[in-house]
Design a protein around this motif. Structure first.
Motif, PDB file in Angstrom:
ATOM      1  N   GLY A 125       0.814  -1.214   0.000  1.00 46.12           N
ATOM      2  CA  GLY A 125       0.000   0.000   0.000  1.00 46.12           C
ATOM      3  C   GLY A 125       0.846   1.261   0.000  1.00 46.12           C
ATOM      4  N   ILE A 126       1.956   1.246   0.744  1.00 45.47           N
ATOM      5  CA  ILE A 126       2.846   2.406   0.769  1.00 45.47           C
ATOM      6  C   ILE A 126       3.464   2.633  -0.613  1.00 45.47           C
ATOM      7  CG2 ILE A 126       4.975   3.328   1.736  1.00 45.47           C
ATOM      8  CD1 ILE A 126       4.352   1.977   4.332  1.00 45.47           C
ATOM      9  N   VAL A 127       3.923   1.554  -1.246  1.00 42.78           N
ATOM     10  CA  VAL A 127       4.545   1.670  -2.559  1.00 42.78           C
ATOM     11  C   VAL A 127       3.550   2.218  -3.577  1.00 42.78           C
ATOM     12  CG1 VAL A 127       5.667   0.393  -4.423  1.00 42.78           C
ATOM     13  CG2 VAL A 127       6.175  -0.174  -2.047  1.00 42.78           C
ATOM     14  N   LYS A 128       2.329   1.724  -3.549  1.00 39.68           N
ATOM     15  CA  LYS A 128       1.312   2.207  -4.488  1.00 39.68           C
ATOM     16  C   LYS A 128       1.022   3.685  -4.272  1.00 39.68           C
ATOM     17  CE  LYS A 128      -1.207  -2.073  -5.489  1.00 39.68           C
ATOM     18  NZ  LYS A 128      -2.526  -2.756  -5.411  1.00 39.68           N
ATOM     19  N   GLN A 129       0.978   4.109  -3.013  1.00 37.15           N
ATOM     20  CA  GLN A 129       0.697   5.516  -2.729  1.00 37.15           C
ATOM     21  C   GLN A 129       1.837   6.412  -3.214  1.00 37.15           C
ATOM     22  OE1 GLN A 129      -0.524   6.164   1.288  1.00 37.15           O
ATOM     23  NE2 GLN A 129      -0.831   8.360   1.025  1.00 37.15           N
ATOM     24  N   ILE A 130       3.079   5.966  -3.066  1.00 39.19           N
ATOM     25  CA  ILE A 130       4.215   6.751  -3.540  1.00 39.19           C
ATOM     26  C   ILE A 130       4.190   6.855  -5.063  1.00 39.19           C
ATOM     27  CG2 ILE A 130       6.728   6.874  -3.637  1.00 39.19           C
ATOM     28  CD1 ILE A 130       5.557   7.478  -0.891  1.00 39.19           C
ATOM     29  N   ILE A 131       3.916   5.745  -5.745  1.00 38.07           N
ATOM     30  CA  ILE A 131       3.860   5.767  -7.207  1.00 38.07           C
ATOM     31  C   ILE A 131       2.724   6.670  -7.677  1.00 38.07           C
ATOM     32  CG2 ILE A 131       3.557   4.368  -9.280  1.00 38.07           C
ATOM     33  CD1 ILE A 131       6.196   3.937  -7.796  1.00 38.07           C
ATOM     34  N   SER A 132       1.591   6.597  -7.004  1.00 32.80           N
ATOM     35  CA  SER A 132       0.472   7.479  -7.358  1.00 32.80           C
ATOM     36  C   SER A 132       0.844   8.942  -7.171  1.00 32.80           C
ATOM     37  CB  SER A 132      -0.747   7.120  -6.507  1.00 32.80           C
ATOM     38  OG  SER A 132      -1.832   8.002  -6.771  1.00 32.80           O
ATOM     39  N   LEU A 133       1.599   9.239  -6.107  1.00 29.69           N
ATOM     40  CA  LEU A 133       2.056  10.611  -5.880  1.00 29.69           C
ATOM     41  C   LEU A 133       2.975  11.064  -7.004  1.00 29.69           C
ATOM     42  CD1 LEU A 133       2.339  13.099  -3.983  1.00 29.69           C
ATOM     43  CD2 LEU A 133       4.250  11.901  -2.907  1.00 29.69           C
ATOM     44  N   MET A 134       3.866  10.193  -7.458  1.00 27.44           N
ATOM     45  CA  MET A 134       4.766  10.535  -8.554  1.00 27.44           C
ATOM     46  C   MET A 134       3.989  10.862  -9.826  1.00 27.44           C
ATOM     47  SD  MET A 134       7.957  10.384  -7.589  1.00 27.44           S
ATOM     48  CE  MET A 134       8.895   9.804  -6.180  1.00 27.44           C
ATOM     49  N   HIS A 135       3.015  10.011 -10.148  1.00 23.58           N
ATOM     50  CA  HIS A 135       2.234  10.230 -11.369  1.00 23.58           C
ATOM     51  C   HIS A 135       1.428  11.520 -11.292  1.00 23.58           C
ATOM     52  CE1 HIS A 135       3.608   6.586 -13.036  1.00 23.58           C
ATOM     53  NE2 HIS A 135       2.769   5.741 -12.430  1.00 23.58           N
ATOM     54  N   SER A 136       0.821  11.764 -10.133  1.00 23.87           N
ATOM     55  CA  SER A 136       0.004  12.981  -9.998  1.00 23.87           C
ATOM     56  C   SER A 136       0.881  14.236 -10.093  1.00 23.87           C
ATOM     57  CB  SER A 136      -0.756  12.959  -8.674  1.00 23.87           C
ATOM     58  OG  SER A 136       0.140  12.951  -7.572  1.00 23.87           O
ATOM     59  N   TRP A 137       2.071  14.225  -9.491  1.00 19.69           N
ATOM     60  CA  TRP A 137       2.963  15.373  -9.574  1.00 19.69           C
ATOM     61  C   TRP A 137       3.442  15.592 -11.012  1.00 19.69           C
ATOM     62  CZ3 TRP A 137       8.037  16.223 -11.004  1.00 19.69           C
ATOM     63  CH2 TRP A 137       8.576  17.467 -10.644  1.00 19.69           C
ATOM     64  N   GLU A 138       3.727  14.474 -11.683  1.00 15.07           N
ATOM     65  CA  GLU A 138       4.170  14.575 -13.070  1.00 15.07           C
ATOM     66  C   GLU A 138       3.090  15.177 -13.958  1.00 15.07           C
ATOM     67  OE1 GLU A 138       5.918  11.605 -16.577  1.00 15.07           O
ATOM     68  OE2 GLU A 138       5.047  10.804 -14.729  1.00 15.07           O
ATOM     69  N   ALA A 139       1.835  14.755 -13.730  1.00 15.66           N
ATOM     70  CA  ALA A 139       0.737  15.284 -14.535  1.00 15.66           C
ATOM     71  C   ALA A 139       0.471  16.755 -14.240  1.00 15.66           C
ATOM     72  CB  ALA A 139      -0.525  14.460 -14.279  1.00 15.66           C
ATOM     73  N   THR A 140       0.665  17.146 -12.965  1.00 11.79           N
ATOM     74  CA  THR A 140       0.386  18.534 -12.580  1.00 11.79           C
ATOM     75  C   THR A 140       1.471  19.485 -13.057  1.00 11.79           C
ATOM     76  OG1 THR A 140      -0.769  17.752 -10.612  1.00 11.79           O
ATOM     77  CG2 THR A 140      -0.085  20.062 -10.638  1.00 11.79           C
ATOM     78  N   GLU A 141       2.724  19.155 -12.821  1.00 15.79           N
ATOM     79  CA  GLU A 141       3.824  20.044 -13.152  1.00 15.79           C
ATOM     80  C   GLU A 141       4.093  20.137 -14.653  1.00 15.79           C
ATOM     81  OE1 GLU A 141       5.513  21.976 -11.108  1.00 15.79           O
ATOM     82  OE2 GLU A 141       4.161  21.354  -9.495  1.00 15.79           O
ATOM     83  N   ASN A 142       3.755  19.110 -15.392  1.00 13.87           N
ATOM     84  CA  ASN A 142       4.086  19.079 -16.817  1.00 13.87           C
ATOM     85  C   ASN A 142       2.834  18.922 -17.672  1.00 13.87           C
ATOM     86  OD1 ASN A 142       7.243  18.837 -16.751  1.00 13.87           O
ATOM     87  ND2 ASN A 142       6.468  17.365 -15.250  1.00 13.87           N
ATOM     88  N   TYR A 143       1.732  19.484 -17.207  1.00  8.92           N
ATOM     89  CA  TYR A 143       0.484  19.346 -17.975  1.00  8.92           C
ATOM     90  C   TYR A 143       0.619  20.059 -19.321  1.00  8.92           C
ATOM     91  CZ  TYR A 143      -4.412  19.563 -19.240  1.00  8.92           C
ATOM     92  OH  TYR A 143      -5.600  19.438 -19.896  1.00  8.92           O
ATOM     93  N   GLY A 144       0.250  19.382 -20.359  1.00  4.19           N
ATOM     94  CA  GLY A 144       0.311  19.957 -21.693  1.00  4.19           C
ATOM     95  C   GLY A 144       1.610  19.682 -22.409  1.00  4.19           C
ATOM     96  N   THR A 145       2.598  19.146 -21.698  1.00  2.00           N
ATOM     97  CA  THR A 145       3.897  18.856 -22.309  1.00  2.00           C
ATOM     98  C   THR A 145       3.996  17.365 -22.618  1.00  2.00           C
ATOM     99  OG1 THR A 145       4.859  20.630 -21.022  1.00  2.00           O
ATOM    100  CG2 THR A 145       6.386  19.059 -22.023  1.00  2.00           C
TER     101      THR A 145
END
Length: 864
Positions: free
Chosen positions: A523-543
């Motif tokens: 569960g911890i690993v999944k939450q960290i990976i989800s955090l990575m994906h969400s940050w990537e989508a937010t910071e680089n939206y449109g790129t």
């Protein structure tokens, strides 16, 4: 909110196919066809059965193994399920099972005719089958063998259970009782057949087997076969009991088989006791009395394992709860007393009974002394090892517990778990040491998850899983693993646990521990990976919304001279934003650790509590947060380090950017735990400093909280378990606790299969395990050599064939050779503790049956 609103349950939406409306016009025709088809088919099957029986020269009937009832229709306890039934009954019931879903589905008023016709046709079939069973039972024993009666009884029980299941299922739909008359008639038939089986066996014993003029010619002045064997009748009685045991165990339901065997054993033993009580042997035949009685007692001891369902029933039978077992012990005590009074020196009798009748009024008025049910076992301890570890406390020895388990007609889950946990899990320790040849092996590139998903569970994994489920016995797993790792010197493997790959030398136990801990942090690993994906989508939206990730295998083929960097790695990242992201990821891991530890099974936490005691001082200083906390963080770090393991664990694909950021999180966690090879990087220090700046001492407090949760339950278990004596620890495993743990194991995924696998392997290695338990319980220095276990599971469809030569060989080696020993060391003070206060008439009668010697001492005259 009102209570009425709280109790409201939203009804589930049911898909309306409308098939019943389309079926209304055909309901009459279908109902008629059901009646015709069922009656015609059953009539045809019964006629074929009659033809087969008439055409055969013998009355041997065809049997088939019972198929398990569908779980959706109901759960039938294994101990109540017959093992073999008549083939024609099985064929008829299969056809009825095919039509049962249609009858259950026709619950509308317009379709009630279909259900009614099915019930009516089933009742007619049940009546026809019952009449055929009654007809076949009349052929025994005049024309058919006794084995046919067992099959008829088993078939009757199976048909009754089947129609009882029909009754329960249809009653749930219509709330009306069905099949009441057939069920009542089958109950009566079962009672009649059971009575017929029991009394036929007892009558055969009393009128045929136990009638032996040559053996029971007590007035003969010549010794019977020079005192080198027991009576033929006693040997044939043992042979009959073994054959009956095999037939009942093969065909009948386990509970019914044990009930019939115990009743036949008790009543035939009563006949034997009465006959030897009336015997008046000559001087030459006196030794035969002792040999016969010893052989009878050894046969009873061998049969008691099979008819007793629990340790309490064997060691402490109650007259009200277990009257048949209690009577068997009583007859054995009486038989031993008879043999002792008829054959012991008169001097010993005089010393034993000289104070018994000094006060006749007191002897008549006083209450009879408490009888010791297991007293008769003292008379055969020379010939067979006692299954009592401490006779005063009536505690079962480890090998006796194993023999009781394997003597049952089915796999008794409660008794199996009790045997595994008995005597500080001694049997489990032997199983683990003997199965170490199953060491975990895989290729260099394979991972633990690959092996977990591809291979079936091994014996080590089954034992580990079952013990980890035993929450009410949290010390069991720790005691077993501590003993195993100490003998195999595997503590370094635990302290240096890896995740990325499984080396050939890695023990199976370490792999099981690793998988349990990896599953807990998923569960911890999944939450960290989800955090990575969400940050990537937010910071680089449109790129690069339609980016194409280049496979790792293709990137490895690009020459280093090109200095090629994938396009997704060329993004402009804000250092401040990424520091915030990494700090958030590390905070998630640290904050979730107490929850992960709290959710771990208590046996796992207790094992790590014991493991900390084995750590060297250097390791203790480097693992101040505790071994369990340290290993959990190490596992998380190794998962982040190995991208393949991460992808297999969470089921998603990671790009190179995500893997690099996870690697940075790993370095931060290692720095927090003090596991750093050199000074931490500036980025790592900045991330940890940002967490400490927002919440001072928060990381340290979370680690202490996690350590406290890993110790609280284990300290209580250690203090409560180690401060008491061994007897008190054994008594803690009450029947209620064992039952609760078995239910918990069976409700866990794969729990039943794990138990069954352990049971089958124990069955296959019974002789080896018994030998190991017998030696190791007394002294580990005298134990026999450890050898690999036989792991080939027995086919369930095959039933062992009764081998009369094997029974004869066992009787000759275990009873005939041992019971013919002339120099018995019987201690009168131990053998007859309950006979002071014995009825005076009984004692006088037994003394009169003794042979009068011409040279009688004064003590002998006084007794007579």
């Amino acid at each position: 909110m009102l209570p009425e609103q709280l109790l409201r349950v939203k009804e589930s939406t049911i898909l309306a196919f409308g098939w019943r409306n389309a079926f209304k016009d055909l309901s009459t025709s279908v109902a008629y066809c059901i009646t015709t088809a069922v009656e015609d088919l059953s009539t045809k099957i019964l006629q074929n059965e009659q033809k087969e029986l008439s055409s055969s020269f013998s009355y041997v009937i065809n049997l088939v193994n019972v198929q398990c009832i569908k779980q959706s229709w109901g759960v039938l306890n294994e101990k109540e399920q017959p093992k073999q039934i008549l083939k024609f009954c099985s064929d008829i019931l299969k056809e009825l099972d095919t039509l049962l879903p249609l009858a259950l589905a026709c619950r509308d008023e317009s379709l009630q005719e279909i259900r009614a016709n099915f019930v009516e046709a089933s009742c007619k079939v049940a009546t026809a089958v019952l009449e055929r069973l009654e007809e076949r039972s009349k052929d025994v024993p005049s024309r058919a063998p006794l084995q046919n009666l067992y099959a008829l009884l088993s078939t009757s029980v199976h048909v009754y259970q089947h129609f009882k299941m029909y009754h329960d299922l249809i009653k749930q739909k219509s709330r009306k009782p069905f099949f009441l008359v057939p069920l009542q008639r089958y109950q009566e038939l079962i009672s009649v057949l059971q009575f017929q089986v029991k009394h036929y066996c007892i009558r055969v014993c009393a009128t045929s087997i136990l009638q032996d003029a040559e053996s029971h010619y007590w007035d003969d002045c010549k010794a019977f076969y020079e005192g080198e064997r027991c009576s033929f009748s006693v040997q044939m009685w043992h042979y009959f009991c073994c054959a009956l045991h095999h037939d009942l165990w093969t065909v009948l339901p386990p509970v019914l088989a044990q009930e019939i065997l115990s009743e036949v054993l008790e009543e035939s033993l009563a006949v034997l006791t009465c006959r030897y009580f009336q015997a008046q042997p000559s001087y030459k035949r006196t030794s035969q009395i002792r040999i016969d009685c010893t052989a009878i007692l050894m046969t009873c001891e061998n049969m008691l394992w099979s008819v007793c369902c629990s340790v309490q029933e064997l060691l402490s039978p109650h007259q009200d709860e277990n009257p048949c077992i209690y009577k068997i012990h009583k007859h054995c005590n009486d038989l031993l007393a008879t043999a002792f009074i008829l054959t012991a020196p008169v001097k010993d009798l005089y010393e034993t009974f000289q104070n018994s009748f000094d006060d006749p009024i007191r002897s008549l008025l006083s209450e009879p002394p408490v009888r010791q049910p297991l007293n008769w076992l003292c008379g055969i301890t020379e010939f067979s090892p006692s299954f009592l570890k401490t006779p005063s406390a009536k505690e079962m020895a480890a090998w006796g517990q194993l023999k009781l388990l394997l003597s049952q007609p089915y796999c008794n889950w409660n008794l199996l778990l009790e045997t595994l946990l008995h005597h500080d899990c001694l049997l489990v320790k032997i199983l683990l040491r003997s199965s170490k040849s199953e060491s975990f092996r895989c290729g260099d590139q394979s991972t633990c998850l690959d092996e977990k998903n591809s291979n079936k569970p091994s014996l080590t994994e089954a034992i580990f899983t079952v013990l980890s489920f035993c929450a009410l016995s949290p010390t069991s797993l720790g005691v077993v693993l501590e003993n195993f790792m100490e003998k195999e010197k595997m503590w370094e493997c635990l302290y240096n646990m890896s995740v990325s790959s499984c080396a050939e030398s890695e023990p199976e136990v370490i792999r099981c521990l690793k998988w349990t801990l990896m599953n807990s942090v998923k569960g911890i690993v999944k939450q960290i990976i989800s955090l990575m994906h969400s940050w990537e989508a937010t910071e680089n939206y449109g790129t690069y919304q339609h980016k194409q990730i280049i496979p790792e295998s293709l990137l490895k083929t690009v020459p280093k001279e090109w200095n090629y960097t994938p396009r997704e790695m060329k993004r402009k990242e804000s250092g401040k934003c990424f520091t915030r992201l990494a700090a958030q990821a590390v905070s998630i891991v640290i904050s979730k650790l107490p929850t992960v530890i709290a959710c771990l099974p208590p046996p796992i936490k207790y094992f790590f509590f014991l493991s900390e005691r084995k750590m060297p001082k250097t390791c203790v200083e480097s693992k101040k947060a505790g071994l369990l906390v340290w290993i959990l963080i190490v596992i998380i770090c190794r998962i982040f380090e190995d991208g393949n393991t991460t992808e297999l664990l969470i089921g998603t694909t990671l790009d190179r950017w995500s893997k690099e950021k996870l690697s940075l999180v790993r370095v931060c966690l290692e720095s927090i735990m003090g596991k750093k090879k050199s000074s931490p990087k500036q980025v790592t220090q900045k991330i940890i400093w940002s967490i400490e700046q927002q919440r001072p001492n928060w990381i340290e407090n979370q680690l202490l909280k996690a350590r406290k949760l890993s110790i609280d339950c284990t300290v209580n278990a250690a203090e409560g378990g180690r401060s008491l004596e061994v007897e008190a620890i054994e008594l803690e495993l009450t029947e209620q606790k064992i039952n609760m743990m078995v239910l918990d194991i069976c409700h866990k995924p794969g729990g039943t299969e794990y138990l069954r696998q352990i049971y089958h392997i124990i069955q296959l290695n019974e002789e080896y395990l018994s030998e190991q338990l017998f030696y190791e319980e007394f002294s580990e220095e005298n134990m026999v050599n450890i050898r690999p276990l036989n792991l080939t599971l027995r086919n369930k469809a095959q039933h062992p064939v009764f081998d009369p030569f094997q029974v004869h060989y066992w009787y000759c080696t275990h009873i005939l050779e041992k019971s013919t020993i002339i120099d018995w060391k019987w201690d009168s003070s131990n053998l007859l503790p309950s006979y002071p206060g014995l009825n005076k008439m009984t004692l006088k009668t037994l003394l009169k049956h003794r042979t009068s010697s011409p040279n009688m001492c004064p003590e002998e005259c006084y007794v007579h």
